[in-house]
Motif scaffolding. Sequence first.
Motif, PDB file in Angstrom:
ATOM      1  N   SER A 184     -58.053  29.514 -34.087  1.00 13.02           N
ATOM      2  CA  SER A 184     -58.241  28.211 -34.731  1.00 13.02           C
ATOM      3  C   SER A 184     -57.345  28.139 -35.958  1.00 13.02           C
ATOM      4  O   SER A 184     -57.489  28.942 -36.888  1.00 13.02           O
ATOM      5  CB  SER A 184     -59.692  28.015 -35.157  1.00 13.02           C
ATOM      6  OG  SER A 184     -60.532  27.974 -34.041  1.00 13.02           O
ATOM      7  N   ASP A 232     -59.523  21.283 -37.950  1.00 12.32           N
ATOM      8  CA  ASP A 232     -58.639  22.144 -37.177  1.00 12.32           C
ATOM      9  C   ASP A 232     -57.419  21.364 -36.707  1.00 12.32           C
ATOM     10  O   ASP A 232     -57.508  20.207 -36.342  1.00 12.32           O
ATOM     11  CB  ASP A 232     -59.363  22.718 -35.963  1.00 12.32           C
ATOM     12  CG  ASP A 232     -60.406  23.756 -36.345  1.00 12.32           C
ATOM     13  OD1 ASP A 232     -60.322  24.295 -37.446  1.00 12.32           O
ATOM     14  OD2 ASP A 232     -61.300  24.016 -35.527  1.00 12.32           O
ATOM     15  N   SER A 292     -56.068  25.849 -39.128  1.00 13.09           N
ATOM     16  CA  SER A 292     -56.439  24.691 -39.944  1.00 13.09           C
ATOM     17  C   SER A 292     -55.621  24.701 -41.227  1.00 13.09           C
ATOM     18  O   SER A 292     -55.142  25.743 -41.677  1.00 13.09           O
ATOM     19  CB  SER A 292     -57.931  24.699 -40.257  1.00 13.09           C
ATOM     20  OG  SER A 292     -58.294  25.872 -40.953  1.00 13.09           O
TER      21      SER A 292
END
Length: 84
Positions: free
Chosen positions: A19, A2, A21
């Motif tokens: 999140s 992440d 990433s």
Amino acid sequence: MDVLNLITQLEGKLKACLSLSAAPQGSDAWNLEVRLFYDGAPAGTATFNLQGYTQNEAEAIVRDFRRNEFLMQEIDQLLWGESD
């Protein structure tokens, strides 16, 4: 791995855990996972692919999530569907 994790209040008792990433396809591709919670209980999950953004631009989208009309429409659709 992440890059950025945030929790943001959306409306009333609705919160989103965001999140961001890096996507495996390249340096200008990002995955955004949005986990929704209503009054502490899971309410749904959505994922978005952000293509063509630098890391700073992708992070800015996440930080300003509530003001992004497209993303918020998608969240509304997930939560309420065709019930309007």
